[in-house]
Design an enzyme around this catalytic site. Structure first.
Site, PDB file in Angstrom:
ATOM      1  CG  HIS A  91      69.607  96.486 109.647  1.00  0.00           C
ATOM      2  ND1 HIS A  91      68.488  95.884 110.191  1.00  0.00           N
ATOM      3  CD2 HIS A  91      70.341  95.467 109.137  1.00  0.00           C
ATOM      4  CE1 HIS A  91      68.553  94.585 110.025  1.00  0.00           C
ATOM      5  NE2 HIS A  91      69.671  94.285 109.382  1.00  0.00           N
ATOM      6  CG  HIS A 115      72.795  93.549 105.558  1.00  0.00           C
ATOM      7  ND1 HIS A 115      73.720  93.354 106.562  1.00  0.00           N
ATOM      8  CD2 HIS A 115      71.585  93.339 106.115  1.00  0.00           C
ATOM      9  CE1 HIS A 115      73.083  93.022 107.673  1.00  0.00           C
ATOM     10  NE2 HIS A 115      71.782  93.006 107.434  1.00  0.00           N
ATOM     11  CG  HIS A 151      70.459 101.810  95.915  1.00  0.00           C
ATOM     12  ND1 HIS A 151      71.438 101.048  95.325  1.00  0.00           N
ATOM     13  CD2 HIS A 151      71.074 102.896  96.415  1.00  0.00           C
ATOM     14  CE1 HIS A 151      72.598 101.651  95.465  1.00  0.00           C
ATOM     15  NE2 HIS A 151      72.411 102.773  96.138  1.00  0.00           N
ATOM     16  CD  GLU A 207      72.376  89.683 106.576  1.00  0.00           C
ATOM     17  OE1 GLU A 207      71.207  89.539 106.234  1.00  0.00           O
ATOM     18  OE2 GLU A 207      72.788  89.437 107.724  1.00  0.00           O
TER      19      GLU A 207
HETATM   20 NI    NI Z   1      70.244  92.492 108.623  1.00  0.00          NI
END
Ligand code: NI
Length: 137
Positions: free
Chosen positions: A41, A43, A82, A126
């Protein structure tokens, strides 16, 4: 003595997965929840780097912020933006990429790279609501 704290902010995004390979899959799912998703995932990280010192009598600067930007790009942003923190970032290899551990790793990328001033704080967001701060202790 007038110690001034100078901060540069940068943005990058990166993927990661929180997974402790020394623990069972069940333990990892229970502790990390969605952050343990096997397919990663992402951030949108915000990084604030604070450098402290006395302004130079010649320039009035603690550190030239253009130079700090260049150093942050070279040492951290260009490598992490990225990218997948678990797979792509050499200085994160073997490190569980929590925000805490990532902030400490970023400190070590910067602490000896500054031309002037003293690295005082790494703040790593984050999410807009969750951030950690590391002061080298
Ligand atoms: Ni995370």
């Amino acid at each position: 003595m007038s110690i001034v704290h100078v901060t540069r902010r940068a943005h990058f995004n990166a993927a990661h997965r929180l997974h402790n390979p020394e623990q069972s899959d069940e333990w990892n799912r229970a502790v990390f929840g969605k952050c343990n998703n096997p397919n990663w995932h992402g951030h949108n990280y915000e990084l604030e780097v604070t450098v402290s010192g006395e302004p130079s009598p010649e320039t009035g600067y603690v550190i030239d912020l253009a130079e700090l930007k260049t150093i942050m790009n070279r040492q951290v942003i260009d490598i992490c933006d990225h990218a997948n923190l678990n797979l792509d970032v050499p200085f994160m290899q073997g490190i569980l990429p929590s925000t805490e551990n990532f902030a400490v790793a970023i400190w070590h990328r910067l602490v000896d790279a500054l031309p002037s001033g003293k690295l005082t704080s790494i703040r790593l967001f984050e999410t807009p609501r969750n951030y950690v701060e590391y002061r080298g202790e």
